[in-house]
Design a protein around this motif. Structure first.
Motif, PDB file in Angstrom:
ATOM      1  N   TYR A  46       0.845  -1.201   0.000  1.00  0.00           N
ATOM      2  CA  TYR A  46       0.000   0.000   0.000  1.00  0.00           C
ATOM      3  C   TYR A  46       0.872   1.240   0.000  1.00  0.00           C
ATOM      4  N   HIS A  47       0.335   2.294  -0.568  1.00  0.00           N
ATOM      5  CA  HIS A  47       0.995   3.601  -0.512  1.00  0.00           C
ATOM      6  C   HIS A  47       0.106   4.533   0.299  1.00  0.00           C
ATOM      7  N   LEU A  48       0.692   5.147   1.324  1.00  0.00           N
ATOM      8  CA  LEU A  48      -0.036   6.074   2.187  1.00  0.00           C
ATOM      9  C   LEU A  48       0.543   7.474   2.025  1.00  0.00           C
ATOM     10  N   THR A  49      -0.335   8.458   2.064  1.00  0.00           N
ATOM     11  CA  THR A  49       0.098   9.851   2.041  1.00  0.00           C
ATOM     12  C   THR A  49      -0.543  10.555   3.217  1.00  0.00           C
ATOM     13  N   LEU A  50       0.272  11.211   4.024  1.00  0.00           N
ATOM     14  CA  LEU A  50      -0.202  11.959   5.185  1.00  0.00           C
ATOM     15  C   LEU A  50       0.113  13.428   4.948  1.00  0.00           C
ATOM     16  N   THR A  51      -0.931  14.241   4.964  1.00  0.00           N
ATOM     17  CA  THR A  51      -0.797  15.671   4.715  1.00  0.00           C
ATOM     18  C   THR A  51      -1.499  16.429   5.829  1.00  0.00           C
ATOM     19  N   PRO A  52      -0.844  17.400   6.459  1.00  0.00           N
ATOM     20  CA  PRO A  52      -1.528  18.165   7.508  1.00  0.00           C
ATOM     21  C   PRO A  52      -2.631  19.037   6.908  1.00  0.00           C
ATOM     22  N   VAL A  53      -3.741  19.118   7.628  1.00  0.00           N
ATOM     23  CA  VAL A  53      -4.877  19.917   7.176  1.00  0.00           C
ATOM     24  C   VAL A  53      -5.094  21.114   8.095  1.00  0.00           C
ATOM     25  N   ARG A  54      -5.070  20.849   9.405  1.00  0.00           N
ATOM     26  CA  ARG A  54      -5.283  21.911  10.394  1.00  0.00           C
ATOM     27  C   ARG A  54      -4.521  21.525  11.654  1.00  0.00           C
ATOM     28  N   LEU A  55      -3.860  22.489  12.254  1.00  0.00           N
ATOM     29  CA  LEU A  55      -3.103  22.236  13.471  1.00  0.00           C
ATOM     30  C   LEU A  55      -3.853  22.790  14.671  1.00  0.00           C
ATOM     31  N   ALA A  56      -3.875  22.046  15.771  1.00  0.00           N
ATOM     32  CA  ALA A  56      -4.576  22.463  16.986  1.00  0.00           C
ATOM     33  C   ALA A  56      -4.001  23.763  17.536  1.00  0.00           C
ATOM     34  N   SER A  57      -2.739  24.010  17.292  1.00  0.00           N
ATOM     35  CA  SER A  57      -2.082  25.211  17.813  1.00  0.00           C
ATOM     36  C   SER A  57      -2.538  26.478  17.088  1.00  0.00           C
ATOM     37  N   GLY A  58      -3.190  26.311  15.946  1.00  0.00           N
ATOM     38  CA  GLY A  58      -3.601  27.456  15.150  1.00  0.00           C
ATOM     39  C   GLY A  58      -2.508  27.959  14.226  1.00  0.00           C
ATOM     40  N   GLU A  59      -1.320  27.366  14.348  1.00  0.00           N
ATOM     41  CA  GLU A  59      -0.217  27.760  13.473  1.00  0.00           C
ATOM     42  C   GLU A  59      -0.551  27.396  12.034  1.00  0.00           C
ATOM     43  N   PRO A  60       0.037  28.124  11.101  1.00  0.00           N
ATOM     44  CA  PRO A  60      -0.207  27.791   9.687  1.00  0.00           C
ATOM     45  C   PRO A  60       0.232  26.358   9.378  1.00  0.00           C
ATOM     46  N   VAL A  61      -0.504  25.718   8.521  1.00  0.00           N
ATOM     47  CA  VAL A  61      -0.183  24.353   8.114  1.00  0.00           C
ATOM     48  C   VAL A  61       1.021  24.394   7.182  1.00  0.00           C
ATOM     49  N   SER A  62       1.977  23.539   7.461  1.00  0.00           N
ATOM     50  CA  SER A  62       3.166  23.472   6.610  1.00  0.00           C
ATOM     51  C   SER A  62       2.842  22.679   5.351  1.00  0.00           C
ATOM     52  N   ASN A  63       3.769  22.705   4.441  1.00  0.00           N
ATOM     53  CA  ASN A  63       3.580  21.906   3.231  1.00  0.00           C
ATOM     54  C   ASN A  63       4.250  20.552   3.361  1.00  0.00           C
ATOM     55  N   LYS A  64       4.493  20.122   4.594  1.00  0.00           N
ATOM     56  CA  LYS A  64       5.079  18.800   4.828  1.00  0.00           C
ATOM     57  C   LYS A  64       4.122  17.720   4.353  1.00  0.00           C
ATOM     58  N   GLN A  65       4.700  16.657   3.892  1.00  0.00           N
ATOM     59  CA  GLN A  65       3.903  15.508   3.484  1.00  0.00           C
ATOM     60  C   GLN A  65       4.747  14.263   3.692  1.00  0.00           C
ATOM     61  N   LEU A  66       4.115  13.220   4.170  1.00  0.00           N
ATOM     62  CA  LEU A  66       4.789  11.942   4.345  1.00  0.00           C
ATOM     63  C   LEU A  66       4.200  10.952   3.354  1.00  0.00           C
ATOM     64  N   ASP A  67       5.031  10.434   2.494  1.00  0.00           N
ATOM     65  CA  ASP A  67       4.634   9.371   1.569  1.00  0.00           C
ATOM     66  C   ASP A  67       5.322   8.108   2.026  1.00  0.00           C
ATOM     67  N   LEU A  68       4.541   7.064   2.206  1.00  0.00           N
ATOM     68  CA  LEU A  68       5.054   5.843   2.796  1.00  0.00           C
ATOM     69  C   LEU A  68       4.479   4.645   2.058  1.00  0.00           C
ATOM     70  N   THR A  69       5.328   3.719   1.686  1.00  0.00           N
ATOM     71  CA  THR A  69       4.879   2.464   1.089  1.00  0.00           C
ATOM     72  C   THR A  69       5.074   1.378   2.132  1.00  0.00           C
ATOM     73  N   VAL A  70       4.009   0.631   2.404  1.00  0.00           N
ATOM     74  CA  VAL A  70       4.053  -0.396   3.439  1.00  0.00           C
ATOM     75  C   VAL A  70       3.537  -1.723   2.897  1.00  0.00           C
ATOM     76  N   ASP A  71       4.038  -2.796   3.481  1.00  0.00           N
ATOM     77  CA  ASP A  71       3.540  -4.138   3.183  1.00  0.00           C
ATOM     78  C   ASP A  71       2.703  -4.596   4.357  1.00  0.00           C
ATOM     79  N   ASN A  72       1.651  -5.343   4.060  1.00  0.00           N
ATOM     80  CA  ASN A  72       0.808  -5.888   5.114  1.00  0.00           C
ATOM     81  C   ASN A  72       0.264  -7.219   4.643  1.00  0.00           C
ATOM     82  N   HIS A  73       0.233  -8.193   5.540  1.00  0.00           N
ATOM     83  CA  HIS A  73      -0.258  -9.515   5.154  1.00  0.00           C
ATOM     84  C   HIS A  73      -1.774  -9.532   4.972  1.00  0.00           C
TER      85      HIS A  73
END
Length: 97
Positions: free
Chosen positions: A8-35
């Motif tokens: 599987y390929h997963l993408t994690l992107t911030p949408v809103r931060l509890a701190s109220g700080e601006p959302v960064s353009n960080k993104q985590l792309d991860l490929t994982v195996d699962n049985h």
């Protein structure tokens, strides 16, 4: 013989931060195996809806399956020592819902 796994390929992107700080353009792309076939597990748990919220059921199923796959791959790691005795009965109970 090589074990068959689902990939599987997963993408994690911030949408809103509890701190109220601006959302960064960080993104985590991860490929994982699962049985397991994750979509069918997510769908089954959403049908059972144990939390009264299908989105939380999907979140729980995905988190649990990602965690348990790592734990399974590293079953002898001392980090999981305390969890191992409780994990199998927990999974059996979850599957019996």
């Amino acid at each position: 013989m090589e074990k068959k796994v689902n990939t599987y390929h997963l993408t994690l992107t911030p949408v809103r931060l509890a701190s109220g700080e601006p959302v960064s353009n960080k993104q985590l792309d991860l490929t994982v195996d699962n049985h397991d076939e994750l979509f069918s597990i997510i769908e089954r748990l959403q049908e059972k809806d144990p939390f009264g919220d299908k989105a939380q059921a999907a979140e729980f199923a995905l988190g649990l399956k990602l965690f348990s796959e790592v734990m399974l791959k590293h079953r002898n790691n001392p980090l999981f020592e305390e969890l191992k005795p409780a994990f199998q009965p927990f999974m059996k109970r979850l599957k019996s819902l």
